[in-house]
Scaffold this motif. Sequence first.
Motif, short mmCIF file in Angstrom:
data_model
loop_
_atom_site.label_atom_id
_atom_site.label_comp_id
_atom_site.label_asym_id
_atom_site.label_seq_id
_atom_site.Cartn_x
_atom_site.Cartn_y
_atom_site.Cartn_z
N ALA A 26 0.83 -1.20 0.00
CA ALA A 26 0.00 0.00 0.00
C ALA A 26 0.87 1.26 0.00
O ALA A 26 0.57 2.24 -0.69
CB ALA A 26 -0.93 0.00 1.21
N LYS A 27 1.98 1.22 0.75
CA LYS A 27 2.89 2.36 0.77
C LYS A 27 3.56 2.55 -0.58
O LYS A 27 3.72 3.68 -1.05
CB LYS A 27 3.96 2.15 1.86
CG LYS A 27 4.92 3.33 1.98
CD LYS A 27 5.86 3.16 3.16
CE LYS A 27 6.76 4.39 3.30
NZ LYS A 27 7.64 4.31 4.50
N LEU A 28 3.96 1.46 -1.22
CA LEU A 28 4.58 1.54 -2.54
C LEU A 28 3.64 2.21 -3.54
O LEU A 28 4.03 3.09 -4.32
CB LEU A 28 4.97 0.14 -3.02
CG LEU A 28 5.52 0.01 -4.44
CD1 LEU A 28 6.81 0.79 -4.60
CD2 LEU A 28 5.74 -1.47 -4.78
N ALA A 29 2.39 1.81 -3.52
CA ALA A 29 1.40 2.40 -4.43
C ALA A 29 1.17 3.87 -4.10
O ALA A 29 1.02 4.72 -5.00
CB ALA A 29 0.09 1.63 -4.35
N ARG A 30 1.17 4.20 -2.82
CA ARG A 30 0.91 5.57 -2.38
C ARG A 30 2.07 6.50 -2.73
O ARG A 30 1.86 7.64 -3.16
CB ARG A 30 0.66 5.56 -0.88
CG ARG A 30 0.18 6.89 -0.30
CD ARG A 30 -0.30 6.71 1.13
NE ARG A 30 0.75 6.30 2.05
CZ ARG A 30 0.88 5.10 2.58
NH1 ARG A 30 0.01 4.15 2.29
NH2 ARG A 30 1.88 4.83 3.41
N LYS A 31 3.29 6.02 -2.56
CA LYS A 31 4.47 6.86 -2.79
C LYS A 31 4.80 6.99 -4.28
O LYS A 31 5.31 8.02 -4.72
CB LYS A 31 5.67 6.29 -2.05
CG LYS A 31 5.50 6.18 -0.54
CD LYS A 31 5.49 7.52 0.14
CE LYS A 31 5.47 7.35 1.65
NZ LYS A 31 5.49 8.64 2.37
N GLY A 32 4.61 5.91 -5.03
CA GLY A 32 4.89 5.96 -6.46
C GLY A 32 6.34 5.74 -6.82
O GLY A 32 6.75 6.02 -7.96
N ALA A 65 7.43 -1.74 -8.30
CA ALA A 65 6.16 -1.15 -8.72
C ALA A 65 5.49 -1.98 -9.80
O ALA A 65 4.26 -1.98 -9.92
CB ALA A 65 6.39 0.28 -9.21
N ASP A 66 6.29 -2.71 -10.60
CA ASP A 66 5.71 -3.52 -11.67
C ASP A 66 5.41 -4.95 -11.23
O ASP A 66 5.15 -5.82 -12.06
CB ASP A 66 6.63 -3.52 -12.89
CG ASP A 66 8.04 -3.97 -12.58
OD1 ASP A 66 8.29 -4.41 -11.44
OD2 ASP A 66 8.91 -3.87 -13.47
N GLY A 67 5.49 -5.21 -9.91
CA GLY A 67 4.99 -6.49 -9.41
C GLY A 67 5.95 -7.40 -8.70
O GLY A 67 5.60 -7.95 -7.65
N PRO A 68 7.18 -7.64 -9.21
CA PRO A 68 8.03 -8.65 -8.58
C PRO A 68 8.44 -8.28 -7.15
O PRO A 68 8.52 -7.10 -6.79
CB PRO A 68 9.26 -8.69 -9.50
CG PRO A 68 8.79 -8.15 -10.80
CD PRO A 68 7.76 -7.13 -10.46
#
Length: 405
Positions: free
Chosen positions: A342-348, A375-378
């Motif tokens: 969730a943090k990764l998605a929020r920070k970008g 960000a791309d999944g792995p």
Amino acid sequence: MSRIVLGVSGGVAAYKAALLLRAFTEAGHDVRVVPTPGALHFVGAATFEALSGNPVTTDVWSDVPEVAHVRIGQEADLVVVAPATADLLARAAAGRADDLLTATLLTAHCPVVFVPAMHTEMWLHPATQDNVATLRRRGSIVLPPAVGRLTGPDSGPGRLPEPVDVAALAAVVLAGGASALAPDLAGRRVVISAGGTREPLDPVRYLGNRSSGMQGWALARVAAARGAEVVLVAANVDLAAPFGVRVVPVGTAEELREAMHAESRDADVVVMSAAVADFRPASVAGAKMKKDSAGEPDSVPLVRNADVLAELVTKRRPGQLVVGFAAETGDADADVLTHARAKLARKGCDLLVVNDVSAGQVFGKADNTVVVLAADGPAAEIGPGPKDLIAAGIWTTIAARTAPA
């Protein structure tokens, strides 16, 4: 227990080899010191024998039945040459075998680490640079020299890195092989934040966190060893600066924010490993707040600090890779990795390095385990292991995602 050959060539920095030898033996390694004849002009054989517990000789005519000029290299798990003078690098590149050390280098099947030390002009001379390139092409690791005071009044690149740095990097090679210090960051500029910010309440007290800066320090040390130009924005870290790294000291979140924006403009990689305070006191008392006095506060109003990582993502230039860190714990709502995603998605950011800090793990500890989310999944788990080895794994992941320099 690993078998390490410590080669020592004839430069004034040979005195530091005794400290490096001590670090290796205290870590439990069996160390055989192989000096050149010139090295014994600076440090006597008795010193190396006393510290290693092994015999010391420089020529191939001693211990002939042992065939030492072949056996020492064959049986080694790692060879470290520190200091490696311009002469030693030239002889090694040419494949000479005119003393026990160069003969050992020709018979070693293990990783070989050269730690150069010489005057600046000698290091920068095209002949030395060609020899370094030759050794690296053949698979040897040649660390960049430190910058600092040399023999006499001169300063510049050519100083031997401190033994603590060399020992840490040698441990990385023992655990991860020569590829752990591959020169894949050469020509790249990286900016790393480390430590923990402190937000003052009054001249005595502050709001802070438990970050020691050790993982950020390891990231900087390994990046420099792998050829990067490194800037380390350090927030309240009580550690000696890694070699080959420019340190920018900061204290508060706002000071870190300003330094990171200034230094990251032309960076290829930005790594936010510092623990940045989310809040700061709304005001700072000019004098110490005393108990049982009229100035004793009932509460301390807080204001939110800027989100430095999110700002760096927003302002990154094309091709720049931004890496965040997350110190997480699980709770009733979600586990560590769910919170981290969730943090990764929020920070970008491009990558997020996740530490599980439950039950006092990570902070101030020598070892670590991380999960690198992309960000791309792995996702990739690195560790457990010493923080320098963790740093090597993180840089391998980063290097695979950046354009060649």
